[in-house]
Design an enzyme around this catalytic site. Structure first.
Site, PDB file in Angstrom:
ATOM      1  N   GLY A 194       0.815  -1.199   0.000  1.00 35.11           N
ATOM      2  CA  GLY A 194       0.000   0.000   0.000  1.00 35.11           C
ATOM      3  C   GLY A 194       0.852   1.253   0.000  1.00 35.11           C
ATOM      4  O   GLY A 194       1.994   1.253   0.457  1.00 35.11           O
ATOM      5  N   SER A 195       0.307   2.349  -0.515  1.00 34.08           N
ATOM      6  CA  SER A 195       0.971   3.641  -0.395  1.00 34.08           C
ATOM      7  C   SER A 195       0.738   4.166   1.021  1.00 34.08           C
ATOM      8  O   SER A 195      -0.086   3.649   1.760  1.00 34.08           O
ATOM      9  CB  SER A 195       0.415   4.610  -1.431  1.00 34.08           C
ATOM     10  OG  SER A 195       0.768   4.168  -2.730  1.00 34.08           O
ATOM     11  N   GLY A 196       1.480   5.211   1.374  1.00 35.20           N
ATOM     12  CA  GLY A 196       1.355   5.767   2.711  1.00 35.20           C
ATOM     13  C   GLY A 196       2.499   5.351   3.627  1.00 35.20           C
ATOM     14  O   GLY A 196       2.531   5.740   4.791  1.00 35.20           O
ATOM     15  N   HIS A 197       3.437   4.526   3.088  1.00 33.83           N
ATOM     16  CA  HIS A 197       4.576   4.053   3.883  1.00 33.83           C
ATOM     17  C   HIS A 197       5.889   4.657   3.388  1.00 33.83           C
ATOM     18  O   HIS A 197       6.957   4.115   3.651  1.00 33.83           O
ATOM     19  CB  HIS A 197       4.688   2.524   3.806  1.00 33.83           C
ATOM     20  CG  HIS A 197       3.427   1.809   4.142  1.00 33.83           C
ATOM     21  ND1 HIS A 197       2.773   2.011   5.322  1.00 33.83           N
ATOM     22  CD2 HIS A 197       2.698   0.912   3.444  1.00 33.83           C
ATOM     23  CE1 HIS A 197       1.674   1.251   5.348  1.00 33.83           C
ATOM     24  NE2 HIS A 197       1.599   0.587   4.216  1.00 33.83           N
ATOM     25  N   LYS A 232       5.345  -8.341   2.169  1.00 37.24           N
ATOM     26  CA  LYS A 232       5.081  -8.207   3.605  1.00 37.24           C
ATOM     27  C   LYS A 232       3.874  -9.068   3.962  1.00 37.24           C
ATOM     28  O   LYS A 232       2.922  -9.153   3.189  1.00 37.24           O
ATOM     29  CB  LYS A 232       4.818  -6.732   3.958  1.00 37.24           C
ATOM     30  CG  LYS A 232       6.043  -5.852   3.700  1.00 37.24           C
ATOM     31  CD  LYS A 232       5.855  -4.420   4.182  1.00 37.24           C
ATOM     32  CE  LYS A 232       4.774  -3.668   3.459  1.00 37.24           C
ATOM     33  NZ  LYS A 232       4.924  -3.633   1.999  1.00 37.24           N
ATOM     34  N   ASP A 254      -1.593  -8.415   0.439  1.00 40.90           N
ATOM     35  CA  ASP A 254      -0.321  -8.443  -0.293  1.00 40.90           C
ATOM     36  C   ASP A 254      -0.004  -9.862  -0.751  1.00 40.90           C
ATOM     37  O   ASP A 254       0.368 -10.095  -1.896  1.00 40.90           O
ATOM     38  CB  ASP A 254       0.813  -7.916   0.589  1.00 40.90           C
ATOM     39  CG  ASP A 254       0.705  -6.416   0.824  1.00 40.90           C
ATOM     40  OD1 ASP A 254       0.893  -5.652  -0.124  1.00 40.90           O
ATOM     41  OD2 ASP A 254       0.406  -6.020   1.961  1.00 40.90           O
ATOM     42  N   HIS A 266      -0.410   0.144   9.101  1.00 45.00           N
ATOM     43  CA  HIS A 266      -1.577   0.568   8.336  1.00 45.00           C
ATOM     44  C   HIS A 266      -2.562   1.349   9.175  1.00 45.00           C
ATOM     45  O   HIS A 266      -3.746   1.402   8.850  1.00 45.00           O
ATOM     46  CB  HIS A 266      -2.282  -0.640   7.728  1.00 45.00           C
ATOM     47  CG  HIS A 266      -1.420  -1.364   6.763  1.00 45.00           C
ATOM     48  ND1 HIS A 266      -0.684  -2.453   7.120  1.00 45.00           N
ATOM     49  CD2 HIS A 266      -1.150  -1.118   5.466  1.00 45.00           C
ATOM     50  CE1 HIS A 266       0.006  -2.856   6.075  1.00 45.00           C
ATOM     51  NE2 HIS A 266      -0.247  -2.077   5.068  1.00 45.00           N
TER      52      HIS A 266
END
Lengths: 211, 333
Positions: free
Chosen positions: B54-57, B105, B110, B219
């Site tokens: 996911g984006s945001g990391h 991960k 995922d 998350h």
């Protein structure tokens, strides 16, 4: 309704977008409690793409229409719900094969194939607090309804009712699969968002079939 | 919600476009499906190490694409895994003929999407191996759970395995090295304040001013328990005690100590925590012979940190020290 055409199936799956649109904030709130708060947003993205792709031209068979739903969900939703709902629609499509119209019995069989696909892909069982807790009772109710001669609307109504009860019954459970499982006991007391969205989707299909 | 954005729906795309404009020498950005690939790729006859999530990391994973680390990265929607067509497109763009290693991960989404992508790649005659990172000791590992999460250890694996691919190790060697890193690395995190995902606009969980959330993932999902806020030494001791017991690390071990910010904690606090951690480890006779401190695997603007400890041997140390040139890690070049 005794049997259903490609057009009827397409109309019913396009209507899923409106259903998810109406409930996405609630699903996201459920997911925020025990997940990461994106279930509603992910499903809206997927079913909007489904509605758009199906509006581009009629599919030859109900199975072909469901296959478009499956591939669109897999390529747009992401997360766990993309491959899980995608697999469900793909197995349902395979179950319907190339039939040009489908009967209540075939709908029940397709639901059974869909649930089996979700179990295989997600490796979850009844009681793990996942969408299986809605799917499993739904397919059993659909099978019973089809066996006692219900029409398509009756089969889907029975499935939706069982899924709604199954989703509600996830609240007291402790999650054993998926992101909610990382919370352990803290997942208790919340309805599983995947079970709830499964119930909404089945109710939407039942409503479409009855109209 | 106060964020520097235009439209919540366009955050990922606009950010990736900016990243590509900022680093044209390192990465190429492809839209629809979305992925980032080395500007000088595909590198012929070398294993392509690919990761995503996911984006945001950020900077994970796009910030680690480049020489000596990732061949490509596939960013999903915010906190949502990439879709199989993204992963497949990245594999095709990065494949230099020596196979592809997926670093995944351990989150259900995922794992499912990378698994599907690997099947699609196999159908196109690209050999793909996958390693699932599951270093988070906060999560109980039992047959009743989906297993532990993959968190900070992912960054260290990407660097070490990327260095092995860069020097020309084959797919089998690179894969078993990734498994070795996973077996030697443990992490745990804490949040002092939650993050807010742009499209939801609400904080991901509630925390009182005097509380912290122990055992968080990346998350914005709540952790194992809320506890009273404590001094840094105590927080570090809680995290490191769980980490040391889990492997177990022993007196005399050489380690890489990684203190990672979740996005909203300043470096002054991360270095302070690093100082606490060094003292804690020294008391146990464990040496931190390599270090990494900063925001590398984040959770938007979450306030908090994670600690990751990797047991080193000569091979892992040499690969960690090997040259790397990416947007967010650079040395030796």
């Amino acid at each position: 309704m005794t049997d259903c055409s490609t057009e009827g199936i397409t109309r019913a799956v396009v209507a899923l977008h409106d259903t998810i649109q109406a409930h996405h904030e609630e699903l996201t709130t459920l997911d925020r409690a025990i997940g990461d708060g994106d279930h509603g947003a992910n499903l809206v993205r997927g079913f909007a793409a489904v509605a758009e792709r199906l509006s581009e031209g009629e599919q030859p068979t109900p199975g072909a229409a469901l296959k478009v739903v499956a591939t669109t969900l897999i390529s747009t939703v992401g997360g766990a719900s993309g491959p899980l709902f995608g697999t469900a629609f793909l197995r349902a499509a395979t179950s319907l094969g190339t039939a040009e119209t489908v009967t209540a019995r075939q709908i029940a069989d397709a639901l059974e194939a869909a649930a089996a696909g979700v179990v295989a892909r997600g490796k979850a069982e009844l009681g793990d607090k996942t969408m299986i807790d809605a799917f499993q009772p739904a397919l059993e109710a659909a099978r019973d309804a089809a066996g006692s001669g219900a029409d398509i609307a009756g089969v889907l109504d029975a499935a939706a009712t069982a899924a709604e009860q199954g989703a509600a019954a996830t609240a007291p459970l402790q999650a054993r699969k998926g992101r909610a499982s990382y919370l352990g006991e803290r997942s208790v007391g919340h309805v599983d968002p995947g079970a709830q969205s499964t119930a909404y989707l089945l109710r939407s299909l039942a409503t479409s079939a009855a109209s | 919600m106060k964020k520097i954005i235009n439209d919540p729906n366009n955050v990922v795309r606009e950010s990736l476009e900016g990243m590509a404009l900022a680093h044209p020498d390192l990465i190429q950005y492809h839209a629809d499906p979305t992925f980032l690939v080395r500007a000088d790729g595909p590198v012929q006859n070398k294993v392509a190490v690919i990761s995503g999530g996911g984006s945001g990391h950020e900077p994970l994973h796009g910030g680690f694409v480049g020489h000596g680390m990732l061949a490509a990265a596939c960013p999903g929607a915010m906190f949502t895994s990439p879709t199989p067509d993204q992963v497949l497109a990245a594999a095709k763009a990065a494949h230099g003929g020596a196979g592809v290693l997926h670093i995944v991960k351990n989150y259900t989404g995922d794992v499912l999407n990378f698994e599907t992508a690997a099947e699609l790649a196999a159908a196109e005659d690209i050999e793909v191996r996958s390693v699932v990172v599951d270093d988070d000791v906060a999560v109980q590992d039992s047959s009743f759970t989906a297993g532990r999460r993959g968190v900070g250890g992912t960054v260290l694996m990407e660097k070490i395995v990327g260095a092995a691919a860069e020097r020309g190790d084959d797919l089998d060697t690179v894969t078993s090295l990734a498994e070795k890193v996973n077996s030697q690395v443990r992490s745990m995190g804490v949040a002092l304040r939650p993050c807010t995902v742009p499209h939801s606009g609400e904080p991901s969980f509630e925390l009182g001013e005097d509380e912290m959330e122990m055992g968080i993932g990346i998350h914005g999902e709540p952790g194992r328990e809320k506890v009273a806020l404590a001094p840094a030494d105590d927080i570090v001791a809680t995290l490191l005690t769980a980490i040391l017991e889990d492997l177990p690390f022993e007196e005399g071990d050489q380690t890489l100590l990684f203190v990672n910010g979740m996005g909203g904690t300043p470096l002054i606090e991360l270095y302070l925590a690093y100082n606490s951690a060094r003292k804690f480890l020294a008391d146990k006779g464990i040496e931190a012979s390599r270090s990494l401190v900063g925001n590398y695997i984040t959770s938007l603007e979450m306030q908090g940190m994670s600690i990751t400890l990797l047991r080193l041997d000569d091979e892992l140390t040499e690969l960690w020290d090997a040259p790397v040139h990416t947007a967010s890690l650079r040395w030796g070049l």
